[in-house]
Design an enzyme around this catalytic site. Structure first.
Site, PDB file in Angstrom:
ATOM      1  N   TYR A  19       0.853  -1.194   0.000  1.00  0.00           N
ATOM      2  CA  TYR A  19       0.000   0.000   0.000  1.00  0.00           C
ATOM      3  C   TYR A  19       0.883   1.236   0.000  1.00  0.00           C
ATOM      4  O   TYR A  19       2.013   1.219   0.523  1.00  0.00           O
ATOM      5  CB  TYR A  19      -0.904   0.009   1.247  1.00  0.00           C
ATOM      6  CG  TYR A  19      -2.008  -1.015   1.147  1.00  0.00           C
ATOM      7  CD1 TYR A  19      -3.277  -0.654   0.723  1.00  0.00           C
ATOM      8  CD2 TYR A  19      -1.775  -2.349   1.425  1.00  0.00           C
ATOM      9  CE1 TYR A  19      -4.287  -1.590   0.594  1.00  0.00           C
ATOM     10  CE2 TYR A  19      -2.775  -3.294   1.300  1.00  0.00           C
ATOM     11  CZ  TYR A  19      -4.026  -2.908   0.883  1.00  0.00           C
ATOM     12  OH  TYR A  19      -5.013  -3.845   0.752  1.00  0.00           O
ATOM     13  N   TYR A  40      -0.758 -10.541  -1.063  1.00  0.00           N
ATOM     14  CA  TYR A  40       0.445 -10.129  -0.318  1.00  0.00           C
ATOM     15  C   TYR A  40       0.485 -10.790   1.055  1.00  0.00           C
ATOM     16  O   TYR A  40      -0.501 -11.354   1.527  1.00  0.00           O
ATOM     17  CB  TYR A  40       0.503  -8.601  -0.187  1.00  0.00           C
ATOM     18  CG  TYR A  40      -0.702  -7.966   0.470  1.00  0.00           C
ATOM     19  CD1 TYR A  40      -0.776  -7.840   1.843  1.00  0.00           C
ATOM     20  CD2 TYR A  40      -1.758  -7.484  -0.304  1.00  0.00           C
ATOM     21  CE1 TYR A  40      -1.872  -7.251   2.445  1.00  0.00           C
ATOM     22  CE2 TYR A  40      -2.860  -6.894   0.289  1.00  0.00           C
ATOM     23  CZ  TYR A  40      -2.916  -6.782   1.659  1.00  0.00           C
ATOM     24  OH  TYR A  40      -4.003  -6.216   2.246  1.00  0.00           O
ATOM     25  N   ARG A  55      -2.687 -12.809   2.345  1.00  0.00           N
ATOM     26  CA  ARG A  55      -3.959 -12.184   1.996  1.00  0.00           C
ATOM     27  C   ARG A  55      -4.137 -12.332   0.492  1.00  0.00           C
ATOM     28  O   ARG A  55      -3.324 -11.829  -0.286  1.00  0.00           O
ATOM     29  CB  ARG A  55      -3.941 -10.675   2.326  1.00  0.00           C
ATOM     30  CG  ARG A  55      -3.861 -10.354   3.797  1.00  0.00           C
ATOM     31  CD  ARG A  55      -5.081  -9.564   4.262  1.00  0.00           C
ATOM     32  NE  ARG A  55      -6.333 -10.188   3.929  1.00  0.00           N
ATOM     33  CZ  ARG A  55      -7.453  -9.547   3.571  1.00  0.00           C
ATOM     34  NH1 ARG A  55      -7.449  -8.248   3.500  1.00  0.00           N
ATOM     35  NH2 ARG A  55      -8.553 -10.198   3.286  1.00  0.00           N
ATOM     36  N   HIS A 101      -6.990  -8.514  -3.623  1.00  0.00           N
ATOM     37  CA  HIS A 101      -8.299  -7.894  -3.371  1.00  0.00           C
ATOM     38  C   HIS A 101      -8.263  -6.388  -3.562  1.00  0.00           C
ATOM     39  O   HIS A 101      -7.198  -5.773  -3.560  1.00  0.00           O
ATOM     40  CB  HIS A 101      -8.765  -8.195  -1.934  1.00  0.00           C
ATOM     41  CG  HIS A 101      -7.792  -7.706  -0.904  1.00  0.00           C
ATOM     42  ND1 HIS A 101      -6.768  -8.492  -0.427  1.00  0.00           N
ATOM     43  CD2 HIS A 101      -7.662  -6.511  -0.275  1.00  0.00           C
ATOM     44  CE1 HIS A 101      -6.059  -7.802   0.444  1.00  0.00           C
ATOM     45  NE2 HIS A 101      -6.581  -6.589   0.559  1.00  0.00           N
ATOM     46  N   HIS A 117     -10.251  -2.983  -1.753  1.00  0.00           N
ATOM     47  CA  HIS A 117     -11.076  -2.597  -0.596  1.00  0.00           C
ATOM     48  C   HIS A 117     -12.087  -1.539  -1.025  1.00  0.00           C
ATOM     49  O   HIS A 117     -11.757  -0.663  -1.841  1.00  0.00           O
ATOM     50  CB  HIS A 117     -10.219  -1.937   0.485  1.00  0.00           C
ATOM     51  CG  HIS A 117      -9.280  -2.843   1.182  1.00  0.00           C
ATOM     52  ND1 HIS A 117      -9.574  -3.449   2.370  1.00  0.00           N
ATOM     53  CD2 HIS A 117      -8.022  -3.224   0.869  1.00  0.00           C
ATOM     54  CE1 HIS A 117      -8.531  -4.176   2.757  1.00  0.00           C
ATOM     55  NE2 HIS A 117      -7.584  -4.051   1.860  1.00  0.00           N
TER      56      HIS A 117
END
Ligand code: BEZ
Ligand code: FE
Length: 287
Positions: free
Chosen positions: A163, A198, A219, A222, A224
């Protein structure tokens, strides 16, 4: 006056009751009750595990490190709650929706509320690195009627699984984050890049502890979303790439079958179509 013998009777058997007895009994304030319940469970755990003083110091040091690792960019306490399954359980208890409505999932530690609003069709990949993904969505109510002017906040990892707020020196600020408003037909679209699955960050005390315990930290890929509209319950959720091989091993228990979609190949890039179904706010439900 000297305290009576029962007031000094702190032992393995009585410890939690001795704590609870000191709290006031109140019908209006739930705090004493909550504290008594928490301490009862804590003392039961200590009796079960029987830590040495050195073991307990390690627990305190770990919690201290979690606090020190937390700041505006990094929410290590949220990570702890997420990885212990606590966030998913709180979601489960509080957001039971009708079967056809979009379920809530954990928000996670990388959300930023201060993301700029962009026009429909905007590109949230500010560095242009990755395979193009065009997202087309619609926001509607349980009857299929469009919800106009709904606010859609989206955030995601880049193609390497990081991120923007994890890599402030490598990614432009607000990279892969955007805020959009649905049109009169409840539709929105924007361009981004295909996210990659990740590992949950293991460079802090929480990730280190769980990795040491052999807990899987993956994870699946995806996006969000947080969707807000007046008079509707806010939806905080994920959309998963159905081709990710780790869907069943999500570290934070946030994959639900209703949230898995096929990312369709479109020339050199990808296409994703979504529908979010919102529920009218009920009294007492979080919005
Ligand atoms: C996330 O998907 O952003 C996330 C959620 C919980 C823990 C770590 C990462
Ligand atoms: Fe994420």
């Amino acid at each position: 006056m000297m305290p009576g013998p029962t007031a000094l009777n702190f032992s393995e058997a009585t410890s939690h009751d001795m704590f609870a007895q000191r709290l006031p009994q109140s019908k209006d304030d739930s705090l004493p009750q909550v504290l008594a319940a928490a301490v009862t469970h804590l003392h039961a755990l200590i009796r079960e595990l029987r830590p040495t003083q050195a073991d307990w110091r390690k627990v305190i040091e770990f919690l201290t490190d979690v606090g020190h690792a937390s700041d505006e960019r990094r929410q290590e306490w949220v990570l702890l709650s997420d990885l212990l399954g606590a966030s998913a359980l709180v979601e489960e208890i509080n957001s039971r929706r009708p079967k056809t409505a979009t379920p809530n999932t954990v928000r996670g530690p990388f959300f930023r509320a201060d993301v700029p609003q962009l026009p429909l069709g905007g590109n949230i990949s500010l560095d242009g690195i990755g395979e193009t993904l065009d997202v087309f969505g619609r926001v509607q109510d349980l009857d299929g009627d469009p919800i106009a002017n709904a606010e859609i906040i989206t955030w995601q990892a880049n193609a390497q699984g990081f991120y923007e707020n994890q890599q402030p020196d490598l990614q432009p600020e607000f990279n892969l984050r955007g805020c959009f408003r649905t049109d009169t037909d409840g539709r929105f679209h924007y361009r981004t890049i295909k996210p990659c699955g990740y590992g949950v960050p293991d460079d802090g005390p929480v990730g280190k502890l769980l990795r040491q315990a052999g807990y899987p930290l993956c994870r699946p890929a995806h996006l969000h979303f947080m969707i807000k509209a007046p008079e509707f319950e806010t939806v905080t959720t994920h959309i998963y790439d159905g081709s990710d091989p780790h869907l069943a091993e999500d570290a934070i228990f946030a994959v639900k079958p209703e949230l898995v979609r096929t990312f369709e190949q479109q020339g050199k890039g990808w296409l994703l179509k979504l529908t979010f179904i919102m529920v009218r706010a009920r009294r007492g439900a979080g919005t």
